[in-house]
Design a protein around this motif. Structure first.
Motif, short mmCIF file in Angstrom:
data_model
loop_
_atom_site.label_atom_id
_atom_site.label_comp_id
_atom_site.label_asym_id
_atom_site.label_seq_id
_atom_site.Cartn_x
_atom_site.Cartn_y
_atom_site.Cartn_z
N GLN A 112 0.84 -1.20 0.00
CA GLN A 112 0.00 0.00 0.00
C GLN A 112 0.87 1.25 0.00
O GLN A 112 0.60 2.20 -0.73
CB GLN A 112 -0.92 -0.01 1.22
N PHE B 259 3.84 1.54 -1.18
CA PHE B 259 4.47 1.70 -2.48
C PHE B 259 3.48 2.24 -3.52
O PHE B 259 3.85 3.02 -4.40
CB PHE B 259 5.08 0.38 -2.97
N TYR B 260 2.24 1.82 -3.37
CA TYR B 260 1.22 2.31 -4.31
C TYR B 260 1.11 3.83 -4.25
O TYR B 260 1.02 4.51 -5.27
CB TYR B 260 -0.12 1.66 -3.96
N PHE B 261 1.14 4.38 -3.06
CA PHE B 261 1.13 5.84 -2.89
C PHE B 261 2.38 6.45 -3.53
O PHE B 261 2.30 7.41 -4.29
CB PHE B 261 1.11 6.22 -1.41
N ALA C 179 4.34 5.31 -5.78
CA ALA C 179 4.36 5.17 -7.23
C ALA C 179 3.49 6.23 -7.90
O ALA C 179 3.62 6.49 -9.09
CB ALA C 179 3.89 3.77 -7.64
#
Lengths: 324, 467
Positions: free
Chosen positions: B417, B419-421, B423
């Motif tokens: 989660q 990393f999603y931010f 990225a």
């Protein structure tokens, strides 16, 4: 209808778009390839042998778009001898990947499961599961590998996740606004208020065929496969990235959903934006036409060709294109 | 000076010894000192010597004789360190004679307590529905309500611990709120505000102790929303030392529904110990949303007793334990009749290595509670090295035709989660803040009143972002 052909010595002009208006017709052995050797920089590939097989014709152009830029194409992404391992198991996945993507180009990477395609995509955006052990990656002339993931995003690299993670408790609207304003702040632009942002977002929602109700839902929570992929494309639209890496954007989609997603992606392509698609299937490439198709095997790009390479692959399998 | 007073508490030592053989030997001097001190302090409130209160005090002092201060050897306090209280000098809280205007509030259906004392001048009861009652138990005229109140004061609550009884002995009054049968009080909830104003400065080791006590009776088919807040007076500037030891009893009569929001944002130097004792008659619904971020030591004892079949019980809690904070929820749901439905969700964030979360969630499905459907889930986020959580979900099932589930998860934030931010261009700090806050949103979103939900959410967000 103008059939535009360029001598191989002439650099590729800025294509108005590589959207459905560009179509693969048939092989004209007599016509001159669009792909000059000088533009074909993937290493270890006999470019000339591909040249005659790869013929793109543009069957329609609007007059306004005929601004032929005769300057050399600008290199957007340059990957040299990139190698990477899984951080935890130390297993080597990428073994010297070379790739050059110019502004405005559409590339596709195909390859068997486990060949390193998705790893390559994740390494480019700085996924913490992988560790780069060698090689260089430059994006618009800057060292990408030295940047934090968020810096890479600000620089203009975007990757759509194969299976985007669900984030309960964070609404899609808040997430998009956070992402948008983080980018604006980086560029020295004032933050958008939620209302201003909605104005900016509305046409993009239409472009990806997404109901505004999705904005109130939590990021990816309970989304169907197609909704998750469209949501990724919506994020791409908001961030206006120059290089979009689409990791199996076609996986888990039925034909209708795939067409929706492809239409949205094509709608975002401009002469200055580049695309790197990672896929198993030619089907996606029927909707989003690549200028180059690369085959990845055992952590390296082993062959590069045109769309016809994808066709060959579909027909004869990886054995026919494998170098091993 | 002390021995004669102590004798007064041990009014009938022989009778006590007979009913509790171990009682006398267990008498704990520390407990008796507090009891003495409370007894002295309540005797100074001359106005509150009603028979109900006397009954409550007698029952409480009787039980206190057999109770000693809990240690880690007592299962309910195995993980909860109460040494903060034990090492403090405990004094009776004396409410300030002048009330700061910051207390005033335009809200209707408001009942304000300051240091355990019901403050009519800071309450607003004119909008209560006809036939409703809100006030001292002493003012209830004989009738069914009186009988209910009397029964609840006199009947020993067997699960009540030392703190329950200290409250019973030290409560300056028993405040009763009664909502008549069939009445709806949803849009304008009943607000119970507990302020602690008598606070000591930090470092003196003194803890003024207050014992507010409330009984809410919600009539048959009545629908009642309660917002219960435990705050501290602005004069304490957020860091006063005190001990708030409260009891709230709720009786939901047949077919009734009580929606209860309980928000605890007391001082980080305070002790907040609270009992919530709920009884549910048949076909009734009780929903609790609990948000607890305050206190150095915060302990909520929640006991829900099913009195008839076809009840619905939904318990949600969100706790935040930051540096030097203990956040403890001990809940017990006792199902003794068929077709009870219950859901419990406990979520906790421990954001500091000196933070400590404790959850003991007991669900008891007794022999006649067939076709019970009980679910429990607890999730804890540990955000710092050495941050501690002791989680003890436990189901005791005797009936054989039931559906029960439970789950527990303890983790840090999900890397995927975060990393999603990142990225998407969002920096780690912002991403962490968003994810940490989002963890509690699931519970915060259950607070039924929009403006209030927003104000509590904003305060929680501020707290989490500051750390």
């Amino acid at each position: 209808m103008a059939c535009l052909c360029f001598p191989s010595t002439t650099p590729l002009p800025r294509f108005p778009s590589l959207s459905p208006r560009v179509s693969i017709t048939k092989i004209f052995p007599s016509s001159i390839s669009l792909f000059g050797p000088s533009r074909f920089r993937s290493h270890g590939v006999d470019l000339r042998s591909q040249a005659t097989a790869a013929t793109l014709t543009v069957d329609y152009r609007t007059p306004g778009e005929e601004t032929l830029d005769t300057g050399p194409p600008r290199i957007l992404l340059e990957v040299r001898d990139l190698s990477a391992i899984v951080a935890e198991s130390r297993q080597e996945i990428l073994r010297g990947v070379n790739l050059i993507i110019n502004e405005g180009e559409v590339h596709a990477i195909m390859g068997k499961n486990g060949s390193g395609k998705s790893t390559f995509a994740k390494v480019l955006v700085g996924h913490p599961d992988y560790e780069v052990t060698g090689g260089t990656v430059s994006f618009k002339g800057e060292d990408l590998l030295n940047m934090e993931p968020e810096m890479r995003s600000h620089a203009g690299v975007f990757m759509s996740f194969q299976s985007p993670v669900e984030i309960p408790g964070v609404s899609n609207m808040d997430f998009l606004l956070m992402a948008c304003n983080a980018r604006r702040e980086k560029r020295g632009e004032p933050a958008l208020s939620p209302i201003e942002f909605f104005g900016f977002l509305s046409p993009k929602l239409v472009a990806v065929n997404m109901n505004p109700k999705f904005l109130d839902r939590n990021v990816n929570e309970g989304f169907s496969g197609g909704e998750k992929k469209r949501n990724e494309i919506l994020q791409l639209a908001v961030l206006e990235a120059e290089l979009a890496i689409l990791d199996e954007i076609d996986s888990g989609l039925d034909v209708d959903a795939l067409q929706d997603v492809a239409k949205a992606v094509n709608g975002l392509l401009t002469p200055h934006k580049s695309l790197l698609m990672i896929t198993h299937y030619q089907r996606l490439l029927d909707y989003i036409k690549p200028s180059y198709v690369h085959i990845m095997e055992a952590g390296a790009i082993v062959r590069t060709g045109s769309f016809s390479l994808a066709k060959q692959l579909e027909k004869e399998g990886y054995r026919s294109v494998s170098v091993a | 000076m002390r021995p004669p007073r102590r004798r007064r508490l041990l009014l009938q030592p022989k009778a006590v010894a007979a009913s509790h053989p171990a009682a006398v030997s267990l008498s704990d001097p520390f407990v008796l000192d507090i009891a003495d001190m409370l007894e002295d302090s309540v005797s100074s409130f001359s106005s509150s010597s009603s028979s109900v209160l006397q009954t409550l005090r007698d029952a409480s002092s009787h039980s206190l004789l057999s109770q000693r201060w809990p240690t880690h050897k007592d299962e309910p306090y195995r993980f909860t360190d109460t040494s903060f209280l034990k090492s403090s000098k405990i004094l009776p809280a004396v409410p300030p004679s002048t009330i700061s205007p910051s207390f005033s509030s335009p809200s209707s259906n408001l009942i304000t307590f300051v240091d355990g004392h019901f403050m009519p001048s800071l309450s607003s009861l004119s909008s209560l529905p006809a036939g409703a009652f809100a006030g001292s138990a002493a003012d209830i005229t004989p009738g069914p309500l009186y009988d209910t109140v009397m029964a609840s004061a006199g009947d020993a609550f067997h699960h009540g611990d030392l703190f329950w009884n200290l409250n019973g002995l030290g409560a300056p009054d028993l405040t009763v709120i009664y909502i008549p049968d069939g009445e709806r009080m949803i849009d304008e909830p009943l607000r119970l505000r507990f302020y602690s104003a008598a606070a000591s400065e930090t470092g003196l080791g003194r803890l003024p102790l207050s014992n507010p006590r409330v009984l809410v009776v919600s009539g048959k088919l009545a629908e009642l929303a309660i917002v219960e807040e435990h705050l501290e007076a602005e004069s304490c500037e957020g860091n006063g030392c005190y001990w708030s030891n409260s009891v709230v009893e709720i009786l939901v009569e047949e077919g009734g529904k009580v929606s209860h929001s309980y928000v605890q944002m007391q001082s980080r130097n305070a002790a907040h110990i609270k009992w919530t004792f709920v009884r549910q008659e048949k076909c009734s619904t009780y929903e609790l949303v609990e948000i607890s971020t305050g206190g150095k030591l915060s302990r909520h004892n929640l006991h829900v007793q099913q009195l008839g079949p076809d009840t619905t019980t939904e318990l949600s809690a969100f706790h935040v334990a930051q540096s030097d904070q203990i956040q403890d929820l001990h809940s017990r749901l006792v199902l003794e009749h068929p077709r009870g439905y219950s859901r419990q969700l406990h979520k906790c964030i421990v954001s500091s290595s000196s933070g400590h979360a404790i959850f003991d969630g007991n669900i008891k499905v007794n022999r006649f509670a067939q076709q019970t459907d009980a679910g429990q889930l607890t999730r804890t986020l540990l955000l710092a090295p050495r941050a501690t959580a002791n989680i003890k979900p436990n189901l005791q099932i005797i009936a054989d035709d039931v559906k029960c589930s439970h789950g527990a998860a303890i983790s840090d934030l999900e890397e995927d989660q975060l990393f999603y931010f990142q990225a998407r261009g969002i920096d780690v700090k912002t991403a962490r803040d968003a994810l940490v806050f989002s963890f509690g949103v699931e519970i915060l979103a259950r607070i039924p009143f929009e403006p209030y939900r927003k104000s509590v959410s904003d305060r929680v967000k501020e707290l989490l972002t500051a750390s």
